[in-house]
Design an enzyme around this catalytic site. Structure first.
Site, PDB file in Angstrom:
ATOM      1  N   CYS A 174     -62.069  56.326 -45.411  1.00  0.00           N
ATOM      2  CA  CYS A 174     -61.502  57.443 -46.155  1.00  0.00           C
ATOM      3  C   CYS A 174     -62.265  57.731 -47.443  1.00  0.00           C
ATOM      4  O   CYS A 174     -62.375  58.877 -47.855  1.00  0.00           O
ATOM      5  CB  CYS A 174     -60.049  57.153 -46.508  1.00  0.00           C
ATOM      6  SG  CYS A 174     -59.063  56.677 -45.094  1.00  0.00           S
ATOM      7  N   GLU A 179     -63.770  44.027 -49.219  1.00  0.00           N
ATOM      8  CA  GLU A 179     -64.211  44.551 -50.506  1.00  0.00           C
ATOM      9  C   GLU A 179     -65.434  43.763 -50.971  1.00  0.00           C
ATOM     10  O   GLU A 179     -65.561  42.579 -50.661  1.00  0.00           O
ATOM     11  CB  GLU A 179     -63.117  44.445 -51.576  1.00  0.00           C
ATOM     12  CG  GLU A 179     -62.085  45.535 -51.510  1.00  0.00           C
ATOM     13  CD  GLU A 179     -60.922  45.162 -50.608  1.00  0.00           C
ATOM     14  OE1 GLU A 179     -60.767  43.945 -50.328  1.00  0.00           O
ATOM     15  OE2 GLU A 179     -60.175  46.047 -50.169  1.00  0.00           O
ATOM     16  N   HIS A 219     -57.922  60.958 -52.713  1.00  0.00           N
ATOM     17  CA  HIS A 219     -57.716  59.574 -52.321  1.00  0.00           C
ATOM     18  C   HIS A 219     -56.242  59.163 -52.528  1.00  0.00           C
ATOM     19  O   HIS A 219     -55.733  58.309 -51.805  1.00  0.00           O
ATOM     20  CB  HIS A 219     -58.664  58.663 -53.102  1.00  0.00           C
ATOM     21  CG  HIS A 219     -59.035  57.441 -52.330  1.00  0.00           C
ATOM     22  ND1 HIS A 219     -59.430  57.479 -51.004  1.00  0.00           N
ATOM     23  CD2 HIS A 219     -59.056  56.121 -52.668  1.00  0.00           C
ATOM     24  CE1 HIS A 219     -59.670  56.265 -50.581  1.00  0.00           C
ATOM     25  NE2 HIS A 219     -59.450  55.415 -51.556  1.00  0.00           N
ATOM     26  N   CYS A 241     -52.417  56.438 -44.665  1.00  0.00           N
ATOM     27  CA  CYS A 241     -52.813  55.123 -44.147  1.00  0.00           C
ATOM     28  C   CYS A 241     -51.751  54.062 -44.386  1.00  0.00           C
ATOM     29  O   CYS A 241     -51.410  53.298 -43.483  1.00  0.00           O
ATOM     30  CB  CYS A 241     -54.149  54.703 -44.729  1.00  0.00           C
ATOM     31  SG  CYS A 241     -54.157  54.459 -46.515  1.00  0.00           S
TER      32      CYS A 241
END
Lengths: 491, 491, 491, 491
Positions: B103, B257, B292, B299
């Site tokens: 995304c 991450e 975002h 999501c």
């Protein structure tokens, strides 16, 4: 004789407790890196008892022997004692930020003491004497005793005797002249491995057909037929990593749960505290649960203190401590934490004397206390995660921070790069900042989250159990009468 | 050309991306057990695009080329497109229960497209053409592009140029005729390793003195001078355990991450989208963040769906699904989750057309959406933990459940004992019950909690960032006028 | 001598208190229908003191005289006394479902007693003796004394002496040999009209330039130059309707607030307790506020009890009392209410002895108590409205229920039609059902909502005032040290 | 023909509607001070339709006649129409801060239109034609029609036909060749008196034995046998006070509820929309309730806007608008209010086309919307009360502020004293400050609290009704399958 921490640890070495983990028998479980932090926690309950600063909280004069005993082995003689219990628990929560595991025994002592007195009074049994003798032995040797209540329970829709597998609740499978043989298991046993002895209690009120399940007794950790299977926690194996320290968050302390199996264990008569008097199972459960719901108003508050401190530290290390929203969140965390403490203190000071002579907490307020515990620590955690920032879960491993591997154009190592880019406030080193973030991670979603979150939810009974008690104790009928009087409804 | 999941994974093998973890360089990071689940997640965004059932959500007709493209590479052409984006994200959340990482790129595309148009209009630069060409290339090759915004930031009290270490925000260190050289790092980069390319954007509004920091550009993952250091997650090393499956909770999917370091990376002119026009840094940030914050209304709702389902399943397997309090908690979880979805949908349908022609979400409602995301998933998690029961964090390891080691008087193995005592409802096997509990553990305090909790808190901006935007966008002045009119206050 | 309710009411008739309402002077304010319910409330504090069942809570042995006094005039001699105070307040809340107005005096006595002691110690003044003599007089005559703190305050951004209008805080306008002259007003004065005497205190910490505002003293209600303007409440004029009863909800009891104006009132020396020692204004405020924040943990809990009872009764009368969601809401109301009680009890039992010898509550916990009071009653009200149903605000007037006007085809009267169509459970008459709904309306949005909601919010200080105190008292620094120790951060 | 506000009011004068209040028949109810504000509210729905600024929201092109009609009489032709409905409602909430009463008719139109279509399809009845003709008549004459659903219901434990008094649900008592005769009543009827016509619908799903209760029809307000008894609201009689203005808070607008009695009313065949087809009662209820739960995501948000504005104004007038906690509370109020709006918008844009051709909202999201409405306005109110301060409920009456009665030593009047002591920020007069506080009082606990709080709770169904729908619509089974797939549970 009050043991110190070291003596306690050494005393465990004399036990032949059978412990299994990851499919293997762990012979030296005392020094096992996954288990040891939970032992250190228990050791702290011994160690602090020798600190003059805390003597008033940590010790008491036994009403049974007149000797000074660790408060964890004490029968509460007043509401003042009940309050000191909570304060001792807050202190230990502050010192360990973990579950120190010794409360279940204390709560079992006090519940069993008063319940056996009432059973004997009705049935002429001698459970109370059995128990009193046992407790003198415990006090004298400064032992830690696991209080075991929760059975596996199987199909929640059926009573113990209705289960397909009769062993899903601990039960008497044989009655001998010299004692009984018991079979079954206790689940989620906090601190069971670190205990010298165990008190087993039934898990709910029983009816006549479940009389074999209405059983309470004591046995040592290494009694024949008993063994324990270790429960795994979030991030448990970080403790096995080489030089594990920073990534553990809390390197020294932790909690422990296990499945404790009774594989036809023989219990001699003098260690039996209930054996079939089914209508007293409920009293024992209710009293134990009452004490244990009070306990959370101490221990979790202490852990909350540390988490609030850690969040404040993280804010400072991030350079954000002066933002008004940060200050306000710290106030909110403090407010919630102290509300929990209020509940722990209130149910204590409103306690009452049992026929046996020790003090019981106020049942309504203790259930209110625990109900709040199933909520506020979660919000405190949420606020801590808010303040900490995302780095808590995205930072590289401790190994990276110390790595000498060169990766930069100018020969910078991984460690140097990590230290460079995760630097923030000049008030701390990068490593100090990382340490406090890992500490918060540990409490919010690592190994200690098991103790601070899930145990807050389900320990001493799941939320709905408290709601049922609140409904029973809330005297709705009396409140209706108050309303009728004022609304002019005269029946 | 739309790649499928397998093709995507193979395409990664062609990259020379430099990845470090636990102090070591990971050469085959594609098959690394800790990394692979996050790659599988990205692969799902490719795979589902080939499923006719989902074609309407997963693909779109490119306004640039007229070709069918993966919606993740699409410029939103209508509010309908914005809604489909959210629905696609919910779908993928449902299918992976993880962060699928694609995304940020989509949101970066749309924000950069409209912002570069406005920069060019003011300055006569050709960033918009650069970007449009880049995006055609991305669409044509069905690439995944990381959108990178968050700098390490150093001391929160100082601007980029005021930091002692100037590299704590990505900046231009050299301007050449053929391009620029950039230095710095981006932290918390979700999916950075799994991406073919990266779009780098500034992290906040800038003032003139910070012009070197007002920089946006694209570069491939294996550009010279760039490398990534993997962030560790709760329970990450469970993935390294032999035959790891049940204890992972979600064995197939996960998130990722990393710290992405720009060690003097050269960016050619045609890949530059902003290079000093400081007053547009804020617009780019605000638009990206707006998109975002909308994304999370899709999501995380999808992940919430799975967690609600898992809690319902756990209740059923525990034999408690008919209790009214259980039903009520599932309703509450659903209510909260759908409230989040409402916010995601509303900020989409209230979107508006930018001067460049693509659609932007409603900024106020997108910030409201994200603000709720920083709260409700935590409450959904709390309720899931309530329903699941404590066994979720006290059960033995998967190895124990399969162990053949004999421990019982009658030769029962550890595995048999575990299966015996953790049996509950006849509707499931013990292992099935354990699987769903481990799945919940994973989302509540394991590796996926990083995505479902902490990312919900801090991804797309921490809670306070949204509050500032809500204050700005809330039109308090207009509301005061409404009140004055009705209260008869005439000024 | 303990007066009873009737004697108290008669004693008021001897006062020449000046009262204004709706632009008129009210001569017989004692029998005024709008004011009388608040007088009845105060009378209850006298009446219950004669009930042997409540003697232990309602009375105490004076440490000054050795006589039995009403607890409202008592100086707390122990933490037990502090707890009894809270229990007395809960009792009175249960009996009146209103603010009974006598707490401010009690809290003023205790704060002034200990503060004057410390002023005298520093300055050699004789305020403490003045006050002690005054209190003996109060105890002896069983008087009710209003404790007045809140000034109008004017522009919140300026200190008292910076205001354009110097009178916006009560101040000394003249110092004579035999006393002082004061001018100003106190706003929101609960029970001021129903009091025999008043203790005036400053409203905040003061600096040197505000010394004239650092003034505390006592005066009778009908002192020359003093008068009161009555504040209007929601639904106040229902009390003026003919035969008002059912529509009042609570026909007998209510609360009262007024603006009390000091129009150059002379105060003789022996009634002065502070007159310029500005640095003690803060101590007096903090101690009074502390006691008063404790108070709410009693009185509002008592009102909550009645509201819970009324909601339970409404559910029963609606025929819905067996629905699981209704039961659960009653549990939640009880849980919240008892949490408040826990806070009231906890700050009491954790009280401490002042240098003057009386007991002060724990400041942190009292602020936590009040902070919860600014939240939970609102949620209790919301749940009560949920259970009651909409009829509470849509039902016709009491006059309709008794109307003989024929409206139906068959001669049915309005009264008959109302009784027919609003019938529900056979357990009650329609009128009984209406009565309980009107009772709930009264507490949720009628006259008593002023006491139960707004006073919970702002009485004893608005929410932010408590947050400031929680920040000050929360020992964040100590908590940081705990975290450092455990996280291995050694500075 | 679109009437304007004045024409609407005049049109009411032609009706012979029978209205009773306080035991009397009100002949000129149109100019009655208690009723008039609610008429003004309805008039605003006419007036704004003539404002070009709002034409797009306030009017629509009828699909039945091609003419421009007031949107309140429109059949939704698209999801865009559904969104505009919500926006129109928010607008009117902003302009009136009250319930404008015309939504029930609009929601009844749309639900009856689609349901009658499906009844006819099954039974060959001609209800749909009846209804379509009726709606053309309504559109042509721009009438306001009350949509009536809620019966008195009697004993909640019994179905309509099981009640002792058969009239407690509206029912057919006689079937004639030319029509039916109905008896019973509808309770809590918002805007019933201000309507020209009424659509009556059943209140719940029915079984065969309740067929006589499965009845829907239209009738004019002054049909023979019909009359209304006015419901009393908090502070209603303030409107009767001389020169009532400031103390009303909102002097112009308000809401209205009444009991509507059907005393053997004859309904001709062409006004019947359901008459015994019991299995369609549920569909009609569910669709109407669905629309009406959507409605609250518009109207209450508009009222919320005004309350937020009023709180911001109060903060400014108090001189506290710069305090960070005040700003944060305004952000929170805005956040909650916009979350409600998101729900209203989302259930609209996710609407679907019925077989009859008009659009229905998404049922799950509309129930989620209303469920939030039962919570957030209460929190918004709490925060408004926090910001406003206690003066809102303790200030003297408007009469006092204007009183010339001299009370001060220097001849100051009551009015002067009030204006002196309640002055605050120099940005406003004292009266302006009082006006905004009274406005907030009106919404928080005065007459408008009925609309903003209690109606938010119970209008369009009490909270539990939504929870039942959320459970039904939440697809728990599908969510379980998602979890099974990911947890590796393959059945």
């Amino acid at each position: 004789m009050l043991m110190n921490g070291e003596q306690y640890i050494e005393s465990l070495r004399k036990l032949n407790t059978r412990v299994y983990m990851f499919g293997e028998k762990i012979d030296n479980w005392i020094d096992h890196p996954i288990i040891r932090p939970s032992i250190n926690c228990v050791a702290a309950t011994y160690e602090l008892a020798h600190d003059p600063e805390y003597a008033d909280l940590m010790t008491a004069k036994s009403n049974l022997t007149g000797e000074t005993v660790n408060r964890f082995s004490h029968l509460h003689q007043s509401t003042e004692d009940l309050k000191k219990k909570v304060k001792m628990q807050r202190l230990l929560g502050q010192k360990t930020a973990s579950c120190f595991q010794r409360c279940v025994g204390m709560d079992a002592f006090n519940a069993t003491f008063s319940t056996t007195y009432e059973v004997d009074k009705k049935y002429g049994t001698n459970y109370h004497e059995n128990f009193t003798n046992f407790l003198k032995f415990v006090q004298k040797n400064d032992l830690i005793v696991d209080g075991a209540m929760t059975d596996p329970k199987g199909d929640r829709g059926r009573s113990p005797s209705q289960q397909d597998d009769k062993d899903l609740f601990v039960r008497i499978v044989e009655r001998r002249e010299d004692g009984i043989v018991v079979r079954g298991a206790k689940a989620h046993q906090t601190g069971s491995i670190n205990s010298h002895w165990h008190i087993i209690m039934p898990t709910m009120a029983m009816r006549e057909e479940d009389s074999d399940y209405a059983v309470a007794f004591a046995c040592p950790s290494d009694v024949e037929g008993m063994y324990m299977i270790y429960g795994r926690q979030s991030c448990d194996t970080r403790k096995l990593e080489p030089n594990a320290d920073m990534d553990l968050g809390n390197a020294k302390f932790g909690g422990q749960e296990a499945l404790v199996v009774f594989d036809d264990v023989f219990i001699p008569n003098d260690m039996i505290f209930l054996a079939g008097e089914h209508e007293f199972a409920g009293m024992l459960v209710e009293r134990f649960a009452g004490y244990h719901r009070q306990s959370y108003g101490g221990c979790k508050v202490g852990v909350g203190d540390v988490l609030i401190g850690a969040a404040a530290l993280a804010a400072e290390y991030n350079g954000a401590e002066k933002a008004s929203h940060i200050k306000d969140k710290l106030i909110e965390m403090t407010h919630l934490n102290e509300t929990l403490y209020c509940c722990g203190i209130a149910c204590s000071t409103e306690g009452w004397k049992t026929p046996a002579g020790n003090y019981q907490i106020d049942l309504l307020l203790a259930n209110v206390c625990k109900q709040n515990i199933t909520r506020f620590p979660y919000e405190i955690v949420r606020l801590a995660e808010d303040i900490a920032g995302g780095l808590m879960v995205t930072m590289p491993s401790a190994i990276d921070f110390e790595s000498d591997l060169e990766v930069g154009r100018n020969g910078e190592t991984i460690g140097e790069i990590c230290n460079k880019y995760f630097a923030a406030s000049p008030k701390c080193t990068t490593i100090e900042r990382m340490r406090v973030l890992r500490f918060i991670e540990n409490l919010c979603l690592g190994a200690s989250a098991v103790g601070y979150r899930t145990e807050s939810m389900h320990g001493a009974g799941s939320p709905q159990a408290q709601r049922i008690m609140i409904a029973r104790q809330g005297n709705i009928q009396g409140k209706k009468e108050l309303a009728k009087e004022l609304a002019g409804i005269n029946k």
